[in-house]
Enzyme design. Structure first.
Site, PDB file in Angstrom:
ATOM      1  N   HIS A  77      38.163  36.738  34.755  1.00 46.04           N
ATOM      2  CA  HIS A  77      37.493  37.661  34.694  1.00 46.04           C
ATOM      3  C   HIS A  77      37.889  38.341  35.952  1.00 46.04           C
ATOM      4  CE1 HIS A  77      33.894  40.077  34.216  1.00 46.04           C
ATOM      5  NE2 HIS A  77      33.796  39.707  33.087  1.00 46.04           N
ATOM      6  N   TYR A  81      40.605  43.602  40.050  1.00 44.62           N
ATOM      7  CA  TYR A  81      40.401  45.202  39.816  1.00 44.62           C
ATOM      8  C   TYR A  81      40.628  45.828  41.146  1.00 44.62           C
ATOM      9  CZ  TYR A  81      37.294  44.153  35.703  1.00 44.62           C
ATOM     10  OH  TYR A  81      36.632  44.006  34.590  1.00 44.62           O
ATOM     11  N   GLU A 125      45.149  48.888  32.544  1.00 41.95           N
ATOM     12  CA  GLU A 125      45.017  49.525  31.307  1.00 41.95           C
ATOM     13  C   GLU A 125      44.558  51.088  31.262  1.00 41.95           C
ATOM     14  OE1 GLU A 125      41.755  48.128  28.939  1.00 41.95           O
ATOM     15  OE2 GLU A 125      42.699  46.460  28.226  1.00 41.95           O
ATOM     16  N   GLU A 185      46.431  40.477  27.699  1.00 34.19           N
ATOM     17  CA  GLU A 185      45.072  40.325  27.634  1.00 34.19           C
ATOM     18  C   GLU A 185      44.689  40.688  26.024  1.00 34.19           C
ATOM     19  OE1 GLU A 185      42.334  42.734  30.598  1.00 34.19           O
ATOM     20  OE2 GLU A 185      41.065  42.948  28.644  1.00 34.19           O
TER      21      GLU A 185
HETATM   22  C1  IDC Z   1      35.120  43.755  30.934  1.00 38.38           C
HETATM   23  C2  IDC Z   1      34.162  42.385  31.236  1.00 38.38           C
HETATM   24  C3  IDC Z   1      32.830  42.951  31.592  1.00 38.38           C
HETATM   25  C4  IDC Z   1      32.612  43.891  32.650  1.00 38.38           C
HETATM   26  C5  IDC Z   1      33.546  45.155  32.082  1.00 38.38           C
HETATM   27  C6  IDC Z   1      33.432  46.177  33.405  1.00 38.38           C
HETATM   28  O1  IDC Z   1      34.305  41.599  30.177  1.00 38.38           O
HETATM   29  O2  IDC Z   1      32.177  41.756  31.710  1.00 38.38           O
HETATM   30  O3  IDC Z   1      31.320  44.547  32.933  1.00 38.38           O
HETATM   31  O4  IDC Z   1      35.132  44.677  31.941  1.00 38.38           O
HETATM   32  O5  IDC Z   1      34.269  45.674  34.552  1.00 38.38           O
HETATM   33  C7  IDC Z   1      39.146  45.484  28.937  1.00 38.38           C
HETATM   34  C8  IDC Z   1      39.416  45.545  30.412  1.00 38.38           C
HETATM   35  C9  IDC Z   1      38.339  44.518  30.850  1.00 38.38           C
HETATM   36  C10 IDC Z   1      37.200  44.333  30.225  1.00 38.38           C
HETATM   37  C11 IDC Z   1      37.562  43.912  28.828  1.00 38.38           C
HETATM   38  C12 IDC Z   1      36.184  43.660  27.869  1.00 38.38           C
HETATM   39  O6  IDC Z   1      40.681  44.782  30.622  1.00 38.38           O
HETATM   40  O7  IDC Z   1      38.393  44.558  32.268  1.00 38.38           O
HETATM   41  O8  IDC Z   1      36.106  43.274  30.757  1.00 38.38           O
HETATM   42  N1  IDC Z   1      38.280  44.867  28.101  1.00 38.38           N
HETATM   43  O9  IDC Z   1      35.464  45.024  27.647  1.00 38.38           O
HETATM   44  N2  IDC Z   1      39.949  46.104  28.033  1.00 38.38           N
HETATM   45  C13 IDC Z   1      39.437  45.965  26.779  1.00 38.38           C
HETATM   46  C14 IDC Z   1      38.509  45.166  26.675  1.00 38.38           C
END
Ligand code: IDC
Length: 347
Positions: free
Chosen positions: A84, A115, A188, A274
């Site tokens: 995460h 991040y 992304e 991912e």
């Molecule tokens: C999500 C995490 C969540 C967090 C959010 C914002 O699961 O806990 O609050 O980001 O930071 C992505 C992203 C990934 C996301 C994930 C799910 O790369 O950072 O994580 N997601 O939403 N792309 C599609 C889905």
């Protein structure tokens, strides 16, 4: 006396023949999982090592058509887990947890999601020392490592391009000789365009290539890594670039597989750096039937992947239940998604 000496020599020769036969029969067994690879491994020991795993055997990877190959030009598929955000859940990355993922879950890659925003690299420089510790740990465990510059709310990767260039220059210099490292230069991109992404990627790749001429580099595509047709006629000129495809099985279905197939048919190398079993928001259910369809698709097309994510956060894409051990999680700590992912990796 002569007789006993000859007898001794015959015994030794016999022992050597038995050992050679044993080594040879191990070489024919390429099933998963496999023997632990020694740190001093040399390519000549090839016969005793399973070909699907570990950096010390496979070495630096290359792109060949749409596939990844190892240093001997043999096909290799990377399968593993993504962290995460390491600004929140870095504690889950430790020697014990990585050993579990490597030895019990059969993974050969781990992705470090660093991040940029949300208290990531741009404002929180401490994250860099955590990242370096994580990378060193994964190298010592003989795993492939994806260093993920995790843009998300920033949308257009050019927003933090100078930071990205400074960062990738630093890490690619530091790890220039390590075949473990794969660079994912913009998680992304969204609400931007392929031409913007390409501008960014061209400059960041130039920086990385000054330090390492051929490591694998994964480039994101627009709309959260869904627009994989965009680069087909406008590719980045570099032999070892792959393009990111991301999906969440509760949201992205057949339409995205069709699009991915079209990209592959056009010889575009994809890496699923991912994916999750939940909705695209990371939660609200697990969609395992659709995830199975994606698994079949990835298997048919030899796609490498990382699953989101190693955390005990209360969201359905998490692999662990809230309050799980960070070092010694067992099957009873696994969420529905965690059980599913482990079963795929160990089947
Ligand atoms: C999500 C995490 C969540 C967090 C959010 C914002 O699961 O806990 O609050 O980001 O930071 C992505 C992203 C990934 C996301 C994930 C799910 O790369 O950072 O994580 N997601 O939403 N792309 C599609 C889905």
């Amino acid at each position: 006396m002569w007789y006993s000496l000859i007898g001794e020599i015959m015994k030794k020769i016999g022992l050597i023949i038995i050992l050679l036969l044993l080594v040879n029969s191990c070489g024919k067994n390429n099933s998963f999982p496999q023997v632990e690879v020694s740190k001093n491994f040399k390519a000549t020991d090839e016969k005793i090592i399973n070909k699907n795993n570990y950096v010390s055997y496979n070495g630096k990877l290359k792109v060949n058509g749409t596939k990844l190959v190892n240093q001997f030009n043999e096909k290799i598929i990377l399968k593993g887990i993504s962290s995460h955000g390491i600004q929140w859940y870095n504690d889950f990355i430790n020697k014990d947890s990585i050993k579990i993922l490597k030895n019990e879950w059969n993974t050969n890659v781990f992705r470090l999601a660093m991040y940029t925003e949300e208290n990531g690299y741009i404002t929180n420089k401490k994250i860099y020392s955590d990242l370096i510790k994580d990378i060193d740990l994964l190298i010592s465990e003989d795993m492939y490592v994806i260093i993920d510059w995790h843009i998300l709310s920033d949308g257009n990767p050019n927003k933090h391009k100078s930071d990205a260039i400074e960062f990738f220059d630093k890490v690619s210099k530091k790890y220039a000789n390590k075949p473990n490292i794969i660079y994912e230069i913009c998680n992304e991109p969204n609400n931007t365009s392929w031409s913007e992404i390409k501008l960014y990627a061209t400059d960041v790749i130039k920086t990385i290539r000054n330090n390492t001429k051929d490591s694998i580099i994964i480039v994101g595509t627009n709309t959260w890594d869904k627009d994989v047709l965009d680069p087909i006629n406008d590719r980045i000129e570099d032999d070892n670039v792959m393009y990111a495809l991301h999906f969440y099985s509760g949201t992205h279905t057949e339409f995205l597989r069709e699009r991915a197939k079209k990209a592959l048919d056009n010889n575009l190398p994809l890496f699923v750096s991912e994916w999750g079993t939940s909705k695209a928001d990371g939660s609200n259910g697990t969609y395992l039937e659709e995830a199975k369809k994606w698994m079949d698709f990835m298997e048919q097309n030899d796609l490498s992947w990382c699953n989101w994510s190693l955390t005990d956060k209360n969201e359905s894409s998490a692999l662990l239940k809230p309050g799980s051990s960070k070092t010694n999680f067992t099957d009873s700590d696994l969420t529905e998604s965690g059980k599913f992912i482990k079963s795929i990796l160990t089947k």
